[in-house]
Design a protein around this motif. Structure first.
Motif, PDB file in Angstrom:
ATOM      1  N   ARG A  34      -2.698  30.774 -16.156  1.00 12.42           N
ATOM      2  CA  ARG A  34      -3.209  30.492 -14.515  1.00 12.42           C
ATOM      3  C   ARG A  34      -1.875  30.877 -13.800  1.00 12.42           C
ATOM      4  NH1 ARG A  34      -4.286  25.903 -15.696  1.00 12.42           N
ATOM      5  NH2 ARG A  34      -6.748  26.072 -15.912  1.00 12.42           N
ATOM      6  N   ARG A  61      -9.364  36.770 -14.933  1.00 14.61           N
ATOM      7  CA  ARG A  61      -9.759  35.493 -14.161  1.00 14.61           C
ATOM      8  C   ARG A  61     -10.937  34.840 -14.660  1.00 14.61           C
ATOM      9  NH1 ARG A  61     -10.173  35.177  -7.530  1.00 14.61           N
ATOM     10  NH2 ARG A  61      -8.744  33.317  -7.540  1.00 14.61           N
ATOM     11  N   ARG A  65     -11.457  31.086 -16.399  1.00 14.63           N
ATOM     12  CA  ARG A  65     -12.517  30.031 -16.211  1.00 14.63           C
ATOM     13  C   ARG A  65     -13.145  29.676 -17.355  1.00 14.63           C
ATOM     14  NH1 ARG A  65     -14.693  33.337 -10.604  1.00 14.63           N
ATOM     15  NH2 ARG A  65     -12.698  32.514  -9.442  1.00 14.63           N
ATOM     16  N   GLU A  66     -13.560  30.500 -18.335  1.00 17.65           N
ATOM     17  CA  GLU A  66     -14.335  30.428 -19.437  1.00 17.65           C
ATOM     18  C   GLU A  66     -13.384  29.527 -20.360  1.00 17.65           C
ATOM     19  OE1 GLU A  66     -17.327  30.935 -20.663  1.00 17.65           O
ATOM     20  OE2 GLU A  66     -17.568  31.827 -18.547  1.00 17.65           O
ATOM     21  N   ASP A  68     -11.099  27.338 -19.289  1.00 23.84           N
ATOM     22  CA  ASP A  68     -10.718  26.065 -18.687  1.00 23.84           C
ATOM     23  C   ASP A  68     -12.056  25.233 -18.850  1.00 23.84           C
ATOM     24  OD1 ASP A  68      -8.417  25.994 -17.351  1.00 23.84           O
ATOM     25  OD2 ASP A  68      -9.298  26.984 -15.688  1.00 23.84           O
TER      26      ASP A  68
END
Length: 85
Positions: A34, A61, A65-66, A68
């Motif tokens: 991140r 990115r 997100r996936e 997270d």
């Protein structure tokens, strides 16, 4: 070296570690990835062969997100399991 390859691999390793129950390890990898990705998006994304292509950063990115979402959903399930009766 642009860092996008390492960040992508850190995310994949974080997701794998999480699925294997190594949550602390997965969070460390996710945090490192991140930091790399966010710092790159806060600056100009260099274009060109040696700097990685812009879509490599976009892919990283999206993958972040996936990861997270997967880890957050798992943590929500774990937290909820102990409180419901």
């Amino acid at each position: 070296e642009s860092g996008v390859l390492e960040a992508t691999l850190q995310i994949i390793r974080a997701m794998t570690s999480y699925k294997q129950g190594r949550v602390a390890e997965s969070l460390l990898d996710l945090s490192a990835a991140r930091q790399t990705i966010e710092s790159r998006f806060n600056a100009d994304i260099p274009l060109g062969y040696r700097q990685a292509y812009w879509y490599d950063w976009v892919f990283a990115r999206i993958l972040l997100r996936e990861a997270d979402a997967m880890i957050q959903a798992g943590n929500d399930d774990t937290e909820g399991a102990g409180t419901s009766e």
